[in-house]
Scaffold this motif. Structure first.
Motif, PDB file in Angstrom:
ATOM      1  N   GLY A 134       0.791  -1.231   0.000  1.00 39.23           N
ATOM      2  CA  GLY A 134       0.000   0.000   0.000  1.00 39.23           C
ATOM      3  C   GLY A 134       0.820   1.275   0.000  1.00 39.23           C
ATOM      4  N   LEU A 135       2.135   1.162   0.125  1.00 42.87           N
ATOM      5  CA  LEU A 135       2.977   2.352   0.151  1.00 42.87           C
ATOM      6  C   LEU A 135       3.019   3.025  -1.219  1.00 42.87           C
ATOM      7  CD1 LEU A 135       6.048   1.078   2.241  1.00 42.87           C
ATOM      8  CD2 LEU A 135       4.243   2.638   2.993  1.00 42.87           C
ATOM      9  N   LYS A 136       2.883   4.333  -1.218  1.00 44.42           N
ATOM     10  CA  LYS A 136       3.014   5.131  -2.440  1.00 44.42           C
ATOM     11  C   LYS A 136       4.322   5.910  -2.321  1.00 44.42           C
ATOM     12  CE  LYS A 136      -1.256   3.913  -3.393  1.00 44.42           C
ATOM     13  NZ  LYS A 136      -1.578   2.890  -4.403  1.00 44.42           N
ATOM     14  N   ILE A 137       5.333   5.481  -3.024  1.00 43.84           N
ATOM     15  CA  ILE A 137       6.676   6.022  -2.835  1.00 43.84           C
ATOM     16  C   ILE A 137       7.133   6.738  -4.096  1.00 43.84           C
ATOM     17  CG2 ILE A 137       9.055   5.456  -2.254  1.00 43.84           C
ATOM     18  CD1 ILE A 137       7.976   2.894  -0.949  1.00 43.84           C
ATOM     19  N   LEU A 140       9.090   5.227  -7.461  1.00 41.15           N
ATOM     20  CA  LEU A 140       8.795   3.812  -7.680  1.00 41.15           C
ATOM     21  C   LEU A 140       7.351   3.671  -8.151  1.00 41.15           C
ATOM     22  CD1 LEU A 140      10.370   1.948  -4.623  1.00 41.15           C
ATOM     23  CD2 LEU A 140      11.341   2.299  -6.879  1.00 41.15           C
ATOM     24  N   PRO A 141       7.095   2.689  -9.009  1.00 41.36           N
ATOM     25  CA  PRO A 141       5.710   2.468  -9.432  1.00 41.36           C
ATOM     26  C   PRO A 141       4.884   1.915  -8.285  1.00 41.36           C
ATOM     27  CG  PRO A 141       7.129   0.725 -10.258  1.00 41.36           C
ATOM     28  CD  PRO A 141       8.029   1.752  -9.647  1.00 41.36           C
ATOM     29  N   ASN A 142       3.580   2.033  -8.387  1.00 40.77           N
ATOM     30  CA  ASN A 142       2.701   1.459  -7.382  1.00 40.77           C
ATOM     31  C   ASN A 142       2.767  -0.066  -7.428  1.00 40.77           C
ATOM     32  OD1 ASN A 142       1.889   4.019  -6.600  1.00 40.77           O
ATOM     33  ND2 ASN A 142       0.070   4.009  -7.904  1.00 40.77           N
ATOM     34  N   HIS A 143       2.217  -0.691  -6.403  1.00 36.60           N
ATOM     35  CA  HIS A 143       2.249  -2.152  -6.316  1.00 36.60           C
ATOM     36  C   HIS A 143       1.619  -2.794  -7.550  1.00 36.60           C
ATOM     37  CE1 HIS A 143       1.596  -6.222  -4.950  1.00 36.60           C
ATOM     38  NE2 HIS A 143       0.288  -6.059  -4.919  1.00 36.60           N
ATOM     39  N   PRO A 152       2.147   4.755 -23.871  1.00 33.86           N
ATOM     40  CA  PRO A 152       3.427   5.416 -23.588  1.00 33.86           C
ATOM     41  C   PRO A 152       3.761   5.275 -22.107  1.00 33.86           C
ATOM     42  CG  PRO A 152       1.700   7.063 -23.790  1.00 33.86           C
ATOM     43  CD  PRO A 152       1.060   5.729 -24.116  1.00 33.86           C
ATOM     44  N   ILE A 153       5.012   5.002 -21.789  1.00 31.97           N
ATOM     45  CA  ILE A 153       5.464   4.853 -20.408  1.00 31.97           C
ATOM     46  C   ILE A 153       6.734   5.661 -20.208  1.00 31.97           C
ATOM     47  CG2 ILE A 153       4.401   2.594 -20.086  1.00 31.97           C
ATOM     48  CD1 ILE A 153       7.080   1.315 -20.627  1.00 31.97           C
ATOM     49  N   MET A 154       7.126   5.835 -18.942  1.00 35.17           N
ATOM     50  CA  MET A 154       8.333   6.597 -18.625  1.00 35.17           C
ATOM     51  C   MET A 154       9.179   5.825 -17.618  1.00 35.17           C
ATOM     52  SD  MET A 154       8.679  10.420 -16.951  1.00 35.17           S
ATOM     53  CE  MET A 154       8.008  11.232 -18.415  1.00 35.17           C
ATOM     54  N   LEU A 155      10.485   5.790 -17.850  1.00 34.25           N
ATOM     55  CA  LEU A 155      11.387   5.125 -16.919  1.00 34.25           C
ATOM     56  C   LEU A 155      11.537   5.960 -15.650  1.00 34.25           C
ATOM     57  CD1 LEU A 155      14.328   3.785 -19.130  1.00 34.25           C
ATOM     58  CD2 LEU A 155      12.483   2.493 -18.077  1.00 34.25           C
ATOM     59  N   ASP A 206      13.886   7.425  -0.830  1.00 29.25           N
ATOM     60  CA  ASP A 206      13.375   8.317   0.209  1.00 29.25           C
ATOM     61  C   ASP A 206      13.889   7.869   1.575  1.00 29.25           C
ATOM     62  OD1 ASP A 206      11.993   9.955   1.925  1.00 29.25           O
ATOM     63  OD2 ASP A 206      10.050   9.673   0.947  1.00 29.25           O
ATOM     64  N   ASN A 207      14.656   8.715   2.248  1.00 28.20           N
ATOM     65  CA  ASN A 207      15.223   8.355   3.546  1.00 28.20           C
ATOM     66  C   ASN A 207      14.175   8.164   4.627  1.00 28.20           C
ATOM     67  OD1 ASN A 207      17.856   8.488   2.558  1.00 28.20           O
ATOM     68  ND2 ASN A 207      18.022  10.681   2.973  1.00 28.20           N
ATOM     69  N   LYS A 208      12.968   8.665   4.394  1.00 30.82           N
ATOM     70  CA  LYS A 208      11.906   8.513   5.386  1.00 30.82           C
ATOM     71  C   LYS A 208      11.326   7.100   5.372  1.00 30.82           C
ATOM     72  CE  LYS A 208      10.533  13.388   5.132  1.00 30.82           C
ATOM     73  NZ  LYS A 208       9.431  14.337   4.826  1.00 30.82           N
ATOM     74  N   ILE A 209      11.578   6.367   4.282  1.00 34.09           N
ATOM     75  CA  ILE A 209      11.078   5.005   4.171  1.00 34.09           C
ATOM     76  C   ILE A 209      12.221   4.067   4.515  1.00 34.09           C
ATOM     77  CG2 ILE A 209       9.958   3.317   2.680  1.00 34.09           C
ATOM     78  CD1 ILE A 209       8.298   5.790   3.203  1.00 34.09           C
ATOM     79  N   HIS A 210      12.251   3.564   5.744  1.00 33.67           N
ATOM     80  CA  HIS A 210      13.384   2.772   6.215  1.00 33.67           C
ATOM     81  C   HIS A 210      13.134   1.270   6.174  1.00 33.67           C
ATOM     82  CE1 HIS A 210      15.494   6.328   7.590  1.00 33.67           C
ATOM     83  NE2 HIS A 210      14.412   6.712   8.227  1.00 33.67           N
ATOM     84  N   THR A 211      11.905   0.868   5.954  1.00 33.47           N
ATOM     85  CA  THR A 211      11.611  -0.538   6.209  1.00 33.47           C
ATOM     86  C   THR A 211      11.122  -1.320   5.017  1.00 33.47           C
ATOM     87  OG1 THR A 211       9.357   0.059   6.834  1.00 33.47           O
ATOM     88  CG2 THR A 211      11.007  -0.003   8.587  1.00 33.47           C
ATOM     89  N   SER A 212      11.099  -0.728   3.823  1.00 30.96           N
ATOM     90  CA  SER A 212      10.549  -1.475   2.709  1.00 30.96           C
ATOM     91  C   SER A 212      11.505  -1.528   1.537  1.00 30.96           C
ATOM     92  CB  SER A 212       9.229  -0.846   2.250  1.00 30.96           C
ATOM     93  OG  SER A 212       9.451   0.428   1.719  1.00 30.96           O
ATOM     94  N   SER A 213      11.423  -2.606   0.799  1.00 31.85           N
ATOM     95  CA  SER A 213      12.162  -2.758  -0.434  1.00 31.85           C
ATOM     96  C   SER A 213      11.224  -3.306  -1.483  1.00 31.85           C
ATOM     97  CB  SER A 213      13.346  -3.714  -0.247  1.00 31.85           C
ATOM     98  OG  SER A 213      13.955  -3.998  -1.485  1.00 31.85           O
ATOM     99  N   LYS A 214      11.141  -2.627  -2.605  1.00 34.55           N
ATOM    100  CA  LYS A 214      10.262  -3.115  -3.659  1.00 34.55           C
ATOM    101  C   LYS A 214      11.100  -3.958  -4.591  1.00 34.55           C
ATOM    102  CE  LYS A 214       6.448   0.039  -3.731  1.00 34.55           C
ATOM    103  NZ  LYS A 214       5.186  -0.428  -4.221  1.00 34.55           N
ATOM    104  N   GLY A 215      10.903  -5.264  -4.545  1.00 36.49           N
ATOM    105  CA  GLY A 215      11.644  -6.138  -5.426  1.00 36.49           C
ATOM    106  C   GLY A 215      10.746  -6.663  -6.524  1.00 36.49           C
ATOM    107  N   ASP A 216      11.368  -7.151  -7.606  1.00 38.84           N
ATOM    108  CA  ASP A 216      10.624  -7.790  -8.690  1.00 38.84           C
ATOM    109  C   ASP A 216       9.553  -6.871  -9.238  1.00 38.84           C
ATOM    110  OD1 ASP A 216      10.330  -9.869 -10.384  1.00 38.84           O
ATOM    111  OD2 ASP A 216       8.909 -10.963  -9.148  1.00 38.84           O
ATOM    112  N   ASN A 217       9.970  -5.702  -9.706  1.00 38.24           N
ATOM    113  CA  ASN A 217       9.036  -4.757 -10.287  1.00 38.24           C
ATOM    114  C   ASN A 217       9.714  -4.091 -11.475  1.00 38.24           C
ATOM    115  OD1 ASN A 217       6.806  -3.169 -10.733  1.00 38.24           O
ATOM    116  ND2 ASN A 217       6.615  -2.523  -8.605  1.00 38.24           N
ATOM    117  N   PHE A 218       8.929  -3.383 -12.264  1.00 35.68           N
ATOM    118  CA  PHE A 218       9.494  -2.670 -13.418  1.00 35.68           C
ATOM    119  C   PHE A 218       9.874  -1.256 -13.005  1.00 35.68           C
ATOM    120  CE2 PHE A 218       6.965  -5.984 -15.459  1.00 35.68           C
ATOM    121  CZ  PHE A 218       7.892  -6.475 -16.361  1.00 35.68           C
ATOM    122  N   PRO A 219      11.044  -0.762 -13.500  1.00 37.01           N
ATOM    123  CA  PRO A 219      11.521   0.561 -13.119  1.00 37.01           C
ATOM    124  C   PRO A 219      10.759   1.666 -13.804  1.00 37.01           C
ATOM    125  CG  PRO A 219      13.011  -0.387 -14.717  1.00 37.01           C
ATOM    126  CD  PRO A 219      11.976  -1.436 -14.416  1.00 37.01           C
TER     127      PRO A 219
END
Length: 219
Positions: A134-137, A140-143, A152-155, A206-219
């Motif tokens: 549920g984090l919106k960072i 990074l793309p959403n979940h 059209p997309i953007m890196l 974002d230094n305020k987000i200390h506890t999450s890592s988004k793995g296996d996603n598109f950049p």
């Protein structure tokens, strides 16, 4: 602030005056020196009244949309900027609905960043996958990422600077695989090149987000 543009001015001069007007607003210099309280007169050309402002904006930026779906240059020359990610998502959803074809859904695989355990002591069980999803960072793309062919997309990351795949590079989706997206470059020095974007392990900057890592996603 009122912007007076003579009929004899070229389009470039009008654009320059408009850009300076925007810069003055951003720098707090609108209507001359002030103490933070100033009256700004919006140009009449910028004032629209609509019950559906996002729909009107899309029609303005992307006129004759269905007639230009297969024209890469059409998307190369157009984009919409928004102040918040929430607005970006709403615009993306509306624009995506205009494309023909089936949607393909991609989900991220979110987990705790293990490097955080070195310096911090916390209970990993407190951070459920649903909470991380549920984090919106920023950056990074959403979940959940939904795409269609032709969109059209953007890196959001520098993944291959040598080949021009940098942050903010715009591309157009050509085909959608389970773990790879085939795209065509729309901007930069490699316009027209076909490139493959694979899933990557991404960590929020974002230094305020200390506890999450988004793995296996598109950049």
């Amino acid at each position: 602030m009122r912007l007076s543009v003579g009929k004899d001015l070229s389009e470039i001069q009008q654009t320059r005056l408009f850009a300076n007007w925007l810069l003055d607003i951003g720098d707090g210099n609108a209507n001359g020196s002030n103490d933070g309280d100033a009256v700004i007169h919006i140009l009449e050309d910028l004032i629209t009244q609509s019950s559906d402002p996002i729909g009107s904006l899309i029609k303005f930026v992307y006129p004759s949309f269905l007639d230009n779906l297969n024209d890469p240059k059409y998307f190369e020359e157009r984009s919409i900027l928004a102040p918040k990610n929430q607005v970006v998502q709403e615009i993306n959803d509306r624009l995506l609905s205009l494309f023909l074809g089936e949607e393909k859904e991609y989900l991220s695989l979110d987990s705790i960043c293990q490097t955080e355990f070195i310096h911090n002591q916390f209970d990993e069980s407190l951070y459920s996958p649903d909470a991380l999803n549920g984090l919106k960072i920023s950056g990074l793309p959403n979940h959940k990422l939904i795409l269609k062919i032709g969109v059209p997309i953007m890196l959001l990351r520098n993944i291959d600077q040598k080949n021009g795949l940098c942050n903010d590079t715009r591309l157009q989706v050509v085909s959608l695989g389970n773990r790879v997206i085939e795209t065509m470059v729309l901007t930069g020095s490699n316009i027209g090149h076909r490139v493959f974007i694979s899933r990557l392990s991404l960590t929020p900057s974002d230094n305020k987000i200390h506890t999450s890592s988004k793995g296996d996603n598109f950049p």
